[in-house]
Design a protein around this motif. Structure first.
Motif, mmCIF file in Angstrom:
data_model
loop_
_atom_site.group_PDB
_atom_site.id
_atom_site.type_symbol
_atom_site.label_atom_id
_atom_site.label_comp_id
_atom_site.label_asym_id
_atom_site.label_seq_id
_atom_site.Cartn_x
_atom_site.Cartn_y
_atom_site.Cartn_z
ATOM 1 N N PHE A 36 0.828 -1.207 0.000
ATOM 2 C CA PHE A 36 0.000 0.000 0.000
ATOM 3 C C PHE A 36 0.866 1.262 0.000
ATOM 4 O O PHE A 36 1.721 1.448 0.856
ATOM 5 N N GLY A 37 0.635 2.116 -0.993
ATOM 6 C CA GLY A 37 1.380 3.358 -1.099
ATOM 7 C C GLY A 37 2.651 3.268 -1.909
ATOM 8 O O GLY A 37 3.310 4.279 -2.149
ATOM 9 N N TRP A 38 3.006 2.053 -2.351
ATOM 10 C CA TRP A 38 4.226 1.864 -3.129
ATOM 11 C C TRP A 38 3.868 1.963 -4.615
ATOM 12 O O TRP A 38 3.297 1.048 -5.189
ATOM 13 N N GLY A 39 4.227 3.088 -5.228
ATOM 14 C CA GLY A 39 3.771 3.383 -6.572
ATOM 15 C C GLY A 39 4.263 2.433 -7.644
ATOM 16 O O GLY A 39 3.609 2.260 -8.675
ATOM 17 N N THR A 40 5.426 1.800 -7.454
ATOM 18 C CA THR A 40 5.984 0.931 -8.492
ATOM 19 C C THR A 40 5.847 -0.557 -8.156
ATOM 20 O O THR A 40 6.530 -1.389 -8.756
ATOM 21 N N TYR A 41 4.962 -0.885 -7.237
ATOM 22 C CA TYR A 41 4.781 -2.302 -6.870
ATOM 23 C C TYR A 41 4.468 -3.169 -8.081
ATOM 24 O O TYR A 41 5.030 -4.257 -8.251
ATOM 25 N N GLN A 42 3.558 -2.707 -8.945
ATOM 26 C CA GLN A 42 3.103 -3.536 -10.058
ATOM 27 C C GLN A 42 4.241 -3.900 -11.003
ATOM 28 O O GLN A 42 4.198 -4.959 -11.646
ATOM 29 N N GLN A 43 5.262 -3.047 -11.102
ATOM 30 C CA GLN A 43 6.386 -3.314 -12.006
ATOM 31 C C GLN A 43 7.506 -4.090 -11.324
ATOM 32 O O GLN A 43 8.507 -4.419 -11.950
ATOM 33 N N SER A 44 7.351 -4.388 -10.053
ATOM 34 C CA SER A 44 8.387 -5.089 -9.289
ATOM 35 C C SER A 44 8.238 -6.600 -9.447
ATOM 36 O O SER A 44 7.257 -7.087 -10.021
ATOM 37 N N PRO A 45 9.187 -7.399 -8.925
ATOM 38 C CA PRO A 45 9.044 -8.863 -8.984
ATOM 39 C C PRO A 45 8.002 -9.416 -8.017
ATOM 40 O O PRO A 45 7.661 -10.603 -8.105
ATOM 41 N N TYR A 46 7.489 -8.602 -7.102
ATOM 42 C CA TYR A 46 6.651 -9.148 -6.031
ATOM 43 C C TYR A 46 5.331 -9.746 -6.493
ATOM 44 O O TYR A 46 4.886 -10.759 -5.923
ATOM 45 N N PRO A 47 4.615 -9.180 -7.488
ATOM 46 C CA PRO A 47 3.395 -9.874 -7.927
ATOM 47 C C PRO A 47 3.659 -11.327 -8.335
ATOM 48 O O PRO A 47 2.870 -12.224 -8.025
ATOM 49 N N ARG A 48 4.772 -11.578 -9.017
ATOM 50 C CA ARG A 48 5.096 -12.956 -9.400
ATOM 51 C C ARG A 48 5.394 -13.807 -8.180
ATOM 52 O O ARG A 48 5.001 -14.983 -8.112
ATOM 53 N N MET A 49 6.075 -13.235 -7.190
ATOM 54 C CA MET A 49 6.390 -13.983 -5.972
ATOM 55 C C MET A 49 5.116 -14.335 -5.209
ATOM 56 O O MET A 49 4.938 -15.475 -4.763
ATOM 57 N N PHE A 50 4.205 -13.362 -5.085
ATOM 58 C CA PHE A 50 2.935 -13.644 -4.421
ATOM 59 C C PHE A 50 2.109 -14.652 -5.225
ATOM 60 O O PHE A 50 1.389 -15.479 -4.649
ATOM 61 N N ARG A 51 2.210 -14.597 -6.558
ATOM 62 C CA ARG A 51 1.490 -15.548 -7.396
ATOM 63 C C ARG A 51 1.952 -16.980 -7.109
ATOM 64 O O ARG A 51 1.140 -17.910 -6.999
ATOM 65 N N HIS A 52 3.274 -17.164 -6.965
ATOM 66 C CA HIS A 52 3.805 -18.498 -6.650
ATOM 67 C C HIS A 52 3.288 -18.990 -5.302
ATOM 68 O O HIS A 52 2.967 -20.184 -5.148
ATOM 69 N N LEU A 53 3.222 -18.094 -4.314
ATOM 70 C CA LEU A 53 2.701 -18.493 -3.000
ATOM 71 C C LEU A 53 1.233 -18.887 -3.093
ATOM 72 O O LEU A 53 0.813 -19.895 -2.499
ATOM 73 N N ALA A 54 0.446 -18.120 -3.830
ATOM 74 C CA ALA A 54 -0.973 -18.444 -3.980
ATOM 75 C C ALA A 54 -1.147 -19.800 -4.650
ATOM 76 O O ALA A 54 -1.984 -20.619 -4.240
ATOM 77 N N ASP A 55 -0.371 -20.059 -5.695
ATOM 78 C CA ASP A 55 -0.471 -21.335 -6.402
ATOM 79 C C ASP A 55 -0.119 -22.504 -5.490
ATOM 80 O O ASP A 55 -0.668 -23.603 -5.629
#
Length: 582
Positions: free
Chosen positions: A302-321
């Motif tokens: 929250f509040g991190w403007g460049t989150y979407q371009q970072s590696p973290y969405p992919r990392m969270f995706r792996h955890l969800a899977d």
């Protein structure tokens, strides 16, 4: 030489053994050349210059360096007061490393220099540090100057994003050790969370919990050693949320000193947010609870403007899977921050009151669960303003009154600004009162408020639509058209979106793609494409009729004659977020 960058390149050639220069001449930069330079470029020029002087002559070039720094401070509009003060400390640390013949101090200097600088490893600075160490006769591995904490962290992120926790774990561990050693408190707290993620990716829940306990202890000790001081005008924060920017410099560090001695309440909250992220992640992975996954995502981003371009969405995706029973229902891109942004966009298409209120209440509950209480209150106030403009003041006041008990102690001044706005006559002082509210909310890390037209009698004309693909979820001006968009539509929008974005960036006319061209690029027949576009247009009109008092014209998004393109007359931006290779 005509620029700071050219002077820096000359020093790089000098270190590489090419063109030889007189270091002090290169570092004596005229004020005229400094005025247009960004602060990070000036900083790395001075640091590389000091290394060259030490290698070439054995003596410091500090007098020339400091004179150039002073000229920059006195003449450049781009001076932030954050990077050059740290650079002065680094020059002193470098001097101490040489005087004491300390490889560790030289290594620490290199580590500080690299922070937030993506190009550090590819620059000539690691080589310059290694040459100076050899020149002074220091014992240590020269390659260590390339393996600094920031480089290790970025490599660890790359490995985790590729779902390779075995490679990520030692990289994160090595980075964390240095961040703790050199006093980078926010980075160190963040790295603990990265380690938790890596252990969970590896299926090591107990090891992840052990890291969480270490993280708690570390943050508690930092806060004990640094009493929290009150924020005041002119006082800088020690940390930011990963996107402090100055030229090529992007980092957590906002402090103008290497080791901040004071922390504000916002600094304290940032440290604790990483701890809560780890707690939510471990709980979610132990019990498969999607609510806790959402909370981890929101707390972290929250509040991190460049989150979407970072590696973290992919990392969270792996955890969800790995841990969620229905991972396909969990969208790692639709954070609370992004949902709030979408809610603000729906004002422009005159979203209906029940939809607006439902969205606001959901966001409020989601943010309260993550303990972002101030942001949760701001969601309600934003909604009251939007609701009053779209559907009348009386209903808006009636709804927001239910939350007064929470709002008054949390945001008394901001609540007062909204109350004044809601009570103002429709034609009097609305813009001024709205500006006061926008100014107050600007102090928080929340999505930009769409103030345009809110002070006018006429409702906005939604002719600048935002079209976004969040994985498979398709959003048009904040309205979800498809939760799970058909693959032919995704492929079509992807190709048209690429052409649209390229043309807008180049300032050229958005081209129509012929049916044959689009067919080749999407691997679909022309008939199939025509059917995809027809169904998409029907879905848009049906969905908008359900949630908004605005009829989306047939070709508002995709124009179909004489070919296909995203309509530049009505579309403001096309964005695709994806965790899959494109």
């Amino acid at each position: 030489m005509s620029s700071v960058i050219e002077r820096y390149q000359a020093l790089e050639e000098h270190v590489a053994g090419g063109r030889q220069v007189v270091t002090t001449d290169v570092l004596d930069v005229p004020s005229a050349e400094l005025r247009q330079a960004n602060e990070h470029d000036v900083a790395v020029l001075l640091l590389l210059g000091e290394l060259c002087a030490r290698i070439q002559y054995g003596n410091s070039a500090a007098p020339t360096l400091l004179a150039t720094a002073d000229k920059y401070v006195n003449t450049s509009f781009f001076y932030t007061g954050r990077i050059l003060p740290r650079t002065r400390e680094l020059i002193e640390l470098l001097d101490r490393a040489v005087r004491e013949r300390s490889f560790d101090l030289l290594m620490e200097t290199a580590d500080h220099v690299s922070q937030g600088w993506a190009g550090y490893a590819d620059s000539m600075l690691p080589t310059a540090f290694a040459r100076l160490a050899e020149e002074v006769g220091l014992e240590g591995k020269p390659e260590a100057f390339s393996r600094v904490s920031f480089v290790l962290w970025r490599e660890g992120l790359e490995a985790a994003a590729e779902n390779d926790p075995e490679r990520a774990l030692p990289l994160f561990t090595g980075s964390l050790e240095r961040y703790r050693k050199y006093g980078y408190y926010a980075d160190a707290s963040w790295l603990h969370t990265d380690l938790v993620i890596a252990h969970l990716l590896a299926g090591q829940k107990e090891e992840a919990y052990a890291v969480l306990e270490t993280q708690r202890e570390y943050v508690e000790k930092v806060l004990e050693a640094h009493p929290v001081v009150a924020s005041r005008a002119g006082r800088s924060f020690a940390f930011h949320l990963g996107d402090v920017q100055s030229g090529n410099y992007s980092t957590f560090v906002e402090s103008s000193v290497l080791r901040p001695t004071e922390l504000t309440e916002r600094d304290r909250e940032l440290l604790m947010r990483y701890v809560r992220t780890s707690e939510f992640l471990i709980s979610a992975c132990r019990y498969g609870v999607q609510r806790d996954f959402d909370a981890a995502l929101d707390t972290f981003s929250f509040g991190w403007g460049t989150y979407q371009q970072s590696p973290y969405p992919r990392m969270f995706r792996h955890l969800a899977d790995r841990y969620l029973e229905a991972p396909e229902k969990w969208n790692v891109h639709l954070t609370a921050y992004e949902q709030w942004h979408r809610m603000l966009r729906t004002y422009r298409v005159r979203v209906r009151p029940n939809v607006l209120i439902e969205t606001a209440v959901t966001l409020h509950d989601r943010l309260r669960y993550t303990e972002l209480d101030t942001c949760a209150s701001l969601v309600l106030l934003d909604t009251a303003v939007l609701h009053s403009r779209l559907h009348g003041r009386d209903e808006s006041v009636d709804w927001i009154t239910r939350y007064l008990r929470d709002l008054r102690p949390t945001l008394p001044e901001t609540l007062s600004a909204v109350a004044d706005y809601l009570q103002a006559p429709r034609n009097a002082e609305r813009r001024q009162l709205l500006s006061r509210y926008i100014g107050l909310r600007a102090g928080y890390l929340v999505p930009e408020f769409l103030s345009l037209d809110l002070g006018d009698e006429q409702l906005p004309q939604p002719n600048r639509l935002e079209v976004t693909l969040y994985g498979r979820l398709l959003s048009v001006e904040g309205v979800t058209v498809h939760e799970n968009a058909p693959q032919p539509l995704i492929d079509t929008l992807r190709v048209l979106g690429q052409e649209f974005s390229r043309s807008i960036a180049e300032g050229t006319t958005v081209p129509f793609l012929s049916a044959a061209d689009l067919s080749d690029r999407t691997n679909r027949t022309s008939a199939a494409l025509a059917q995809t576009v027809r169904r998409f247009r029907a879905a848009c009109q049906e969905r908008f009729s359900e949630v908004a008092d605005y009829s989306l014209v047939q070709d508002a998004v995709i124009q179909g004659r004489p070919g296909y393109r995203l309509n530049p007359q009505s579309i403001y931006r096309f964005t695709e977020y994806s965790t899959e290779p494109i």
